[in-house]
Write a protein that holds these residues in place. Structure first.
Motif, PDB file in Angstrom:
ATOM      1  N   LYS A   1       0.857  -1.184   0.000  1.00 24.23           N
ATOM      2  CA  LYS A   1       0.000   0.000   0.000  1.00 24.23           C
ATOM      3  C   LYS A   1       0.892   1.231   0.000  1.00 24.23           C
ATOM      4  CE  LYS A   1      -3.727   2.289   2.614  1.00 24.23           C
ATOM      5  NZ  LYS A   1      -4.506   2.702   1.426  1.00 24.23           N
ATOM      6  N   ASN A   2       0.586   2.134  -0.917  1.00 27.12           N
ATOM      7  CA  ASN A   2       1.315   3.398  -1.043  1.00 27.12           C
ATOM      8  C   ASN A   2       2.825   3.194  -1.145  1.00 27.12           C
ATOM      9  OD1 ASN A   2      -1.132   4.790  -0.915  1.00 27.12           O
ATOM     10  ND2 ASN A   2      -1.059   4.927   1.319  1.00 27.12           N
ATOM     11  N   GLY A   3       3.229   2.226  -1.949  1.00 30.68           N
ATOM     12  CA  GLY A   3       4.645   2.012  -2.207  1.00 30.68           C
ATOM     13  C   GLY A   3       5.402   1.273  -1.130  1.00 30.68           C
ATOM     14  N   LYS A   4       4.690   0.730  -0.124  1.00 32.73           N
ATOM     15  CA  LYS A   4       5.330  -0.055   0.930  1.00 32.73           C
ATOM     16  C   LYS A   4       4.841  -1.498   0.867  1.00 32.73           C
ATOM     17  CE  LYS A   4       5.765   3.715   4.329  1.00 32.73           C
ATOM     18  NZ  LYS A   4       5.406   4.139   5.707  1.00 32.73           N
TER      19      LYS A   4
ATOM     20  N   ASN B   1      -6.774   3.447  -3.808  1.00 38.02           N
ATOM     21  CA  ASN B   1      -6.228   3.747  -2.478  1.00 38.02           C
ATOM     22  C   ASN B   1      -4.814   3.216  -2.290  1.00 38.02           C
ATOM     23  OD1 ASN B   1      -8.719   4.975  -1.707  1.00 38.02           O
ATOM     24  ND2 ASN B   1      -9.567   2.942  -1.338  1.00 38.02           N
ATOM     25  N   GLY B   2      -4.086   3.074  -3.392  1.00 34.84           N
ATOM     26  CA  GLY B   2      -2.676   2.714  -3.313  1.00 34.84           C
ATOM     27  C   GLY B   2      -2.390   1.258  -3.017  1.00 34.84           C
ATOM     28  N   VAL B   3      -3.390   0.401  -3.057  1.00 34.83           N
ATOM     29  CA  VAL B   3      -3.209  -1.013  -2.735  1.00 34.83           C
ATOM     30  C   VAL B   3      -2.812  -1.791  -3.991  1.00 34.83           C
ATOM     31  CG1 VAL B   3      -4.317  -3.112  -1.856  1.00 34.83           C
ATOM     32  CG2 VAL B   3      -4.881  -0.876  -0.861  1.00 34.83           C
TER      33      VAL B   3
ATOM     34  N   ASP C   1      -9.009 -12.942  -8.079  1.00 34.87           N
ATOM     35  CA  ASP C   1      -9.205 -11.494  -8.208  1.00 34.87           C
ATOM     36  C   ASP C   1     -10.212 -10.974  -7.173  1.00 34.87           C
ATOM     37  OD1 ASP C   1      -9.765  -8.887  -9.040  1.00 34.87           O
ATOM     38  OD2 ASP C   1     -10.630  -9.490 -10.951  1.00 34.87           O
ATOM     39  N   PRO C   2     -11.478 -11.401  -7.200  1.00 34.93           N
ATOM     40  CA  PRO C   2     -12.404 -10.890  -6.179  1.00 34.93           C
ATOM     41  C   PRO C   2     -12.059 -11.349  -4.765  1.00 34.93           C
ATOM     42  CG  PRO C   2     -13.455 -12.589  -7.510  1.00 34.93           C
ATOM     43  CD  PRO C   2     -12.177 -12.247  -8.191  1.00 34.93           C
ATOM     44  N   ILE C   3     -11.436 -12.516  -4.623  1.00 32.99           N
ATOM     45  CA  ILE C   3     -11.065 -12.997  -3.283  1.00 32.99           C
ATOM     46  C   ILE C   3     -10.081 -12.036  -2.621  1.00 32.99           C
ATOM     47  CG2 ILE C   3      -9.711 -14.777  -2.098  1.00 32.99           C
ATOM     48  CD1 ILE C   3     -11.127 -16.834  -3.934  1.00 32.99           C
ATOM     49  N   LEU C   4      -9.042 -11.636  -3.360  1.00 37.30           N
ATOM     50  CA  LEU C   4      -8.076 -10.702  -2.787  1.00 37.30           C
ATOM     51  C   LEU C   4      -8.681  -9.300  -2.657  1.00 37.30           C
ATOM     52  CD1 LEU C   4      -4.744 -11.834  -4.499  1.00 37.30           C
ATOM     53  CD2 LEU C   4      -5.572 -12.344  -2.197  1.00 37.30           C
ATOM     54  N   GLY C   5      -9.562  -8.957  -3.591  1.00 41.09           N
ATOM     55  CA  GLY C   5     -10.242  -7.678  -3.472  1.00 41.09           C
ATOM     56  C   GLY C   5     -11.080  -7.592  -2.205  1.00 41.09           C
ATOM     57  N   GLU C   6     -11.782  -8.676  -1.881  1.00 41.75           N
ATOM     58  CA  GLU C   6     -12.597  -8.699  -0.668  1.00 41.75           C
ATOM     59  C   GLU C   6     -11.724  -8.693   0.586  1.00 41.75           C
ATOM     60  OE1 GLU C   6     -15.020 -12.116  -1.235  1.00 41.75           O
ATOM     61  OE2 GLU C   6     -16.124 -11.211  -2.925  1.00 41.75           O
ATOM     62  N   ALA C   7     -10.523  -9.258   0.491  1.00 46.65           N
ATOM     63  CA  ALA C   7      -9.621  -9.272   1.653  1.00 46.65           C
ATOM     64  C   ALA C   7      -9.210  -7.864   2.067  1.00 46.65           C
ATOM     65  CB  ALA C   7      -8.385 -10.117   1.348  1.00 46.65           C
ATOM     66  N   ILE C   8      -9.199  -6.941   1.104  1.00 52.07           N
ATOM     67  CA  ILE C   8      -8.884  -5.547   1.446  1.00 52.07           C
ATOM     68  C   ILE C   8      -9.842  -5.041   2.523  1.00 52.07           C
ATOM     69  CG2 ILE C   8      -8.834  -3.171   0.578  1.00 52.07           C
ATOM     70  CD1 ILE C   8      -7.941  -4.284  -2.124  1.00 52.07           C
ATOM     71  N   GLY C   9     -11.108  -5.420   2.382  1.00 43.28           N
ATOM     72  CA  GLY C   9     -12.112  -4.948   3.322  1.00 43.28           C
ATOM     73  C   GLY C   9     -11.958  -5.491   4.730  1.00 43.28           C
ATOM     74  N   THR C  10     -11.134  -6.544   4.900  1.00 40.37           N
ATOM     75  CA  THR C  10     -10.921  -7.109   6.238  1.00 40.37           C
ATOM     76  C   THR C  10      -9.859  -6.350   7.022  1.00 40.37           C
ATOM     77  OG1 THR C  10      -9.195  -8.699   5.574  1.00 40.37           O
ATOM     78  CG2 THR C  10     -11.504  -9.386   5.318  1.00 40.37           C
ATOM     79  N   VAL C  11      -9.123  -5.451   6.346  1.00 39.40           N
ATOM     80  CA  VAL C  11      -8.065  -4.695   7.020  1.00 39.40           C
ATOM     81  C   VAL C  11      -8.672  -3.433   7.636  1.00 39.40           C
ATOM     82  CG1 VAL C  11      -5.824  -3.564   6.783  1.00 39.40           C
ATOM     83  CG2 VAL C  11      -6.370  -5.565   5.351  1.00 39.40           C
ATOM     84  N   LYS C  12      -8.712  -3.375   8.946  1.00 40.21           N
ATOM     85  CA  LYS C  12      -9.303  -2.224   9.618  1.00 40.21           C
ATOM     86  C   LYS C  12      -8.304  -1.081   9.762  1.00 40.21           C
ATOM     87  CE  LYS C  12     -12.941  -4.692   9.969  1.00 40.21           C
ATOM     88  NZ  LYS C  12     -14.006  -4.503   8.937  1.00 40.21           N
ATOM     89  N   THR C  13      -7.056  -1.432  10.049  1.00 36.72           N
ATOM     90  CA  THR C  13      -5.986  -0.446  10.140  1.00 36.72           C
ATOM     91  C   THR C  13      -4.778  -0.998   9.405  1.00 36.72           C
ATOM     92  OG1 THR C  13      -6.753   0.270  12.324  1.00 36.72           O
ATOM     93  CG2 THR C  13      -4.517   0.908  11.677  1.00 36.72           C
TER      94      THR C  13
ATOM     95  N   PRO D   1      -1.026  -1.667   8.408  1.00 36.41           N
ATOM     96  CA  PRO D   1       0.283  -1.571   9.063  1.00 36.41           C
ATOM     97  C   PRO D   1       1.134  -0.486   8.400  1.00 36.41           C
ATOM     98  CG  PRO D   1      -0.230  -3.845   8.458  1.00 36.41           C
ATOM     99  CD  PRO D   1      -1.226  -2.981   7.774  1.00 36.41           C
ATOM    100  N   THR D   2       2.136  -0.039   9.117  1.00 36.37           N
ATOM    101  CA  THR D   2       3.038   0.978   8.559  1.00 36.37           C
ATOM    102  C   THR D   2       4.456   0.457   8.346  1.00 36.37           C
ATOM    103  OG1 THR D   2       3.523   1.770  10.791  1.00 36.37           O
ATOM    104  CG2 THR D   2       1.743   2.869   9.597  1.00 36.37           C
ATOM    105  N   THR D   3       4.752  -0.724   8.860  1.00 37.24           N
ATOM    106  CA  THR D   3       6.100  -1.285   8.712  1.00 37.24           C
ATOM    107  C   THR D   3       6.336  -1.734   7.286  1.00 37.24           C
ATOM    108  OG1 THR D   3       6.115  -2.038  11.008  1.00 37.24           O
ATOM    109  CG2 THR D   3       7.723  -3.040   9.518  1.00 37.24           C
ATOM    110  N   ASP D   4       7.358  -1.172   6.641  1.00 38.23           N
ATOM    111  CA  ASP D   4       7.673  -1.469   5.245  1.00 38.23           C
ATOM    112  C   ASP D   4       8.669  -2.628   5.197  1.00 38.23           C
ATOM    113  OD1 ASP D   4       8.173  -1.474   2.543  1.00 38.23           O
ATOM    114  OD2 ASP D   4       8.923   0.593   2.445  1.00 38.23           O
ATOM    115  N   LEU D   5       8.278  -3.716   4.536  1.00 35.58           N
ATOM    116  CA  LEU D   5       9.128  -4.900   4.430  1.00 35.58           C
ATOM    117  C   LEU D   5      10.080  -4.852   3.244  1.00 35.58           C
ATOM    118  CD1 LEU D   5       6.422  -7.670   5.046  1.00 35.58           C
ATOM    119  CD2 LEU D   5       8.009  -6.686   6.718  1.00 35.58           C
TER     120      LEU D   5
END
Length: 415
Positions: free
Chosen positions: A67-70, A369-371, A392-404, A406-410
């Motif tokens: 997300k957003n380049g991280k 949203n940068g995902v 495709d839709p499975i991973l798209g729906e997984a986005i909705g499970t992320v409430k916050t 993470p900020t740690t860039d791997l």
């Protein structure tokens, strides 16, 4: 809600699915072994992948999410056998990525244009010195049309020459394996299937020709140009072109699973071989489907298209996602240069591609949203298996499970 992208059926670059493969006994498990990092907040992605893998009896897979380049999630699933030992799939293990290779090839052409070596309006026949005697319409195939699958070749009409080795060998009276020059000679002696620029028809052959243009104009091998001009500037070093046989596999490359067989195309033996190993010619697939990479490599490659940088400027990026002369499809999408594209809910573009060949299925998407995310598997849909495009839709729906998020860039962990 994430808008649903309807994948163009042809975009996978697939040959017809055949018989169900069997997962090796040593790989059987209720849940796949895993490596890598999954933040707790992103467990929905991991759970969805595990379910997908188990339902389809997949022995090796990868997932990376950013997300957003991280890069926020990087996961390897399963094990494979190498030199008699069992090896866990790592987030950096190499997989054949099939038609995800097309985004590299199209970007290489656009980079040559950016550097003043070509124009997208250039005629393919002129650049490559191809005769138009068999069909004068070939003179109307520009680089735009070639890369947007508007060039006039329709594999549903005249078969896909990248998967037609035995016919080409017999027609030209040359021994196997056939090479790029043989394929071009065979196709160029035949008429196009439609007037260039009038309709979309997914063409592996068109992208194979693009690879030859890259070599001719750059004076470098196709692989060297892509690695040096596109990948190295952004610190991506693992991707390389794949090889046909299991004995030729790279040390960090997974094995591929399919019950499908074919008569060998890499020699004259006539032997019936596992389709992923000698049933098709990987070197010939180079520019249309021949790359090896990991999911983290591909997600990072997708960052190149987020904004102007050391590989592509803003004009080049806009050209890559431009609408073709044939316009937008009924479902609101179009094929740009190496990417499927559609407008998303927040005024930007969702861009994606799939890849499919015996022993491989891959999916890369950049959404709102940068995902972005990439999933790769060591088998593809075959008769009797659940649908693979549903990733495709499975991973798209997984986005909705992320409430916050993470900020740690791997990224630094893998590059």
């Amino acid at each position: 809600m994430l808008s649903r992208r309807r994948l163009l059926q042809a975009s996978a670059g697939a040959v017809p699915a055949i018989a169900l493969g069997t997962r090796p006994a040593w790989a059987a498990a209720a849940e796949p072994l895993t490596t890598g990092v999954v933040p707790t907040a992103m467990a929905g992605f991991d759970n969805a992948m595990k379910k997908f893998i188990t339902e389809r009896d997949i022995s090796c897979a990868q997932l990376a999410v950013a997300k957003n380049g991280k890069i926020l999630l990087a996961r390897g699933y399963g094990v494979y056998s190498r030199s008699g030992a069992l090896v866990r799939v790592q987030p950096t293990s190499l997989f054949r990525i099939a038609s995800l290779s097309k985004s590299l090839t199209a970007a290489a052409i656009v980079r040559l244009v950016q550097d003043g070596k070509l124009t997208l309006g250039a005629k393919v026949a002129t650049v490559l010195g191809l005769s138009t005697a068999a069909d004068p319409r070939l003179a109307n195939v520009t680089l735009w049309r070639l890369l947007q699958h508007l060039g006039g070749w329709d594999r549903d009409v005249s078969n896909d020459p990248l998967w037609n080795d035995h016919t080409i060998s017999a027609s030209l009276g040359v021994p196997l394996p056939v090479d790029h020059a043989d394929i071009i000679k065979y196709v160029n002696a035949r008429k196009l299937d439609f007037d260039p620029g009038t309709k979309y028809a997914y063409s592996n052959y068109g992208y194979m020709l693009a690879g030859r243009i890259i070599e001719k104009v750059s004076g470098m091998s196709y692989e060297s140009y892509v690695r040096q001009k596109l990948l190295a500037p952004v610190g991506i070093t693992r991707p390389r072109l794949g090889r046909s046989l299991r004995t030729e596999a790279f040390s960090t490359e997974v094995t591929y699973t399919s019950k499908l067989t074919n008569k060998s195309v890499v020699d004259q033996s006539g032997a019936v071989v596992p389709y992923p190993y000698g049933g098709f010619n990987m070197p010939n697939q180079d520019a249309n489907g021949g790359w090896l990479a990991s999911a983290v490599d591909l997600v990072k490659w997708g960052f190149v298209f987020n904004a102007a940088g050391p590989v592509l400027n803003s004009t080049s990026i806009s050209r890559i996602f431009a609408k073709p002369e044939t316009g937008v499809t009924a479902n609101g999408s179009w094929y740009g240069l190496g990417w499927n594209v559609r407008t998303n809910n927040v005024g930007g573009l969702n861009t994606w591609h799939t890849g499919s060949m015996p022993g491989t299925f891959s999916f890369l998407a950049r959404v709102q949203n940068g995902v972005s995310y990439c999933a790769i598997f060591n088998r593809r849909e075959e008769t009797g298996t659940p649908d693979f495009d549903s990733i495709d839709p499975i991973l798209g729906e997984a986005i909705g499970t992320v409430k916050t998020w993470p900020t740690t860039d791997l990224t630094s962990k893998y590059f």
